[in-house]
Design an enzyme around this catalytic site. Structure first.
Site, PDB file in Angstrom:
ATOM      1  N   THR A  32       0.807  -1.216   0.000  1.00  0.00           N
ATOM      2  CA  THR A  32       0.000   0.000   0.000  1.00  0.00           C
ATOM      3  C   THR A  32       0.843   1.269   0.000  1.00  0.00           C
ATOM      4  O   THR A  32       2.015   1.266   0.360  1.00  0.00           O
ATOM      5  CB  THR A  32      -0.954   0.025   1.211  1.00  0.00           C
ATOM      6  OG1 THR A  32      -0.195   0.026   2.416  1.00  0.00           O
ATOM      7  CG2 THR A  32      -1.886  -1.171   1.196  1.00  0.00           C
ATOM      8  N   ASP A  33       0.194   2.361  -0.391  1.00  0.00           N
ATOM      9  CA  ASP A  33       0.844   3.672  -0.388  1.00  0.00           C
ATOM     10  C   ASP A  33       0.425   4.437   0.869  1.00  0.00           C
ATOM     11  O   ASP A  33      -0.262   3.895   1.738  1.00  0.00           O
ATOM     12  CB  ASP A  33       0.517   4.450  -1.668  1.00  0.00           C
ATOM     13  CG  ASP A  33      -0.969   4.721  -1.843  1.00  0.00           C
ATOM     14  OD1 ASP A  33      -1.750   4.587  -0.872  1.00  0.00           O
ATOM     15  OD2 ASP A  33      -1.361   5.075  -2.969  1.00  0.00           O
ATOM     16  N   ALA A  34       0.799   5.684   0.950  1.00  0.00           N
ATOM     17  CA  ALA A  34       0.502   6.495   2.135  1.00  0.00           C
ATOM     18  C   ALA A  34      -0.997   6.668   2.354  1.00  0.00           C
ATOM     19  O   ALA A  34      -1.435   6.918   3.478  1.00  0.00           O
ATOM     20  CB  ALA A  34       1.174   7.868   2.016  1.00  0.00           C
ATOM     21  N   MET A  37      -4.039   2.602  -0.008  1.00  0.00           N
ATOM     22  CA  MET A  37      -4.471   1.856  -1.190  1.00  0.00           C
ATOM     23  C   MET A  37      -3.268   1.119  -1.780  1.00  0.00           C
ATOM     24  O   MET A  37      -2.126   1.533  -1.584  1.00  0.00           O
ATOM     25  CB  MET A  37      -5.035   2.808  -2.241  1.00  0.00           C
ATOM     26  CG  MET A  37      -6.259   3.557  -1.778  1.00  0.00           C
ATOM     27  SD  MET A  37      -6.928   4.639  -3.054  1.00  0.00           S
ATOM     28  CE  MET A  37      -5.658   5.883  -3.159  1.00  0.00           C
TER      29      MET A  37
END
Length: 150
Positions: A32-34, A37
């Protein structure tokens, strides 16, 4: 059962149904990203896992093909559409369907779903190349036959 249900609902065994191979994957924090997602490039990684497991389920080990037959499969082109985001701890199903078997290329239609919800869809073309020269070579006949029969 929800997409976030326990791992017992998701086995790690792929299956082919109507010519489409399915492989389960759970979204881990590292994917996931920040924003929480799945980072866009990780969908390609998920798809590669499904393609590799498809070949493995047919009796083809990519490492052995590289060592014994001196052939590699490399991504030549990729078209992807992102429909909805996958989130931390989602249980996903990644599919791979052989769209075309060419002389030196394989074309796959792939998708990532959360239950029935389409999250990403892609068409990937793989080139078969020599492990020594990285120049195109014919897809091994055994692979051509097995994939052509799906």
């Amino acid at each position: 059962m929800s997409a976030r249900a326990g791992a017992k609902a998701h086995s790690k065994k792929g299956e082919v149904n109507s010519g489409t191979f399915s492989w389960p994957i759970r979204v881990y924090y590292q994917h996931t990203d920040a924003g929480g997602m799945v980072f866009h490039a990780n969908y390609f990684s998920f798809m590669e896992c499904a393609r590799t497991e498809l070949l493995q389920s047919l009796g083809f080990d990519l490492g052995e093909l590289a060592r014994r037959d001196q052939v590699l499969f490399v991504v030549h082109s990729a078209q992807i559409a992102y429909h909805k985001p996958a989130l931390l701890n989602d249980l996903l199903t990644v599919t791979a369907r052989v769209a075309r078997v060419g002389q030196a290329r394989l074309v796959f239609d792939q998708a990532v779903r959360r239950e029935e919800e389409l999250l990403a869809s892609a068409e990937l073309t793989l080139a078969c190349v020599s492990a020594k020269s990285y120049r195109p070579v014919a897809v091994p006949e055994a692979i051509r036959k097995r994939l052509g029969n799906l």
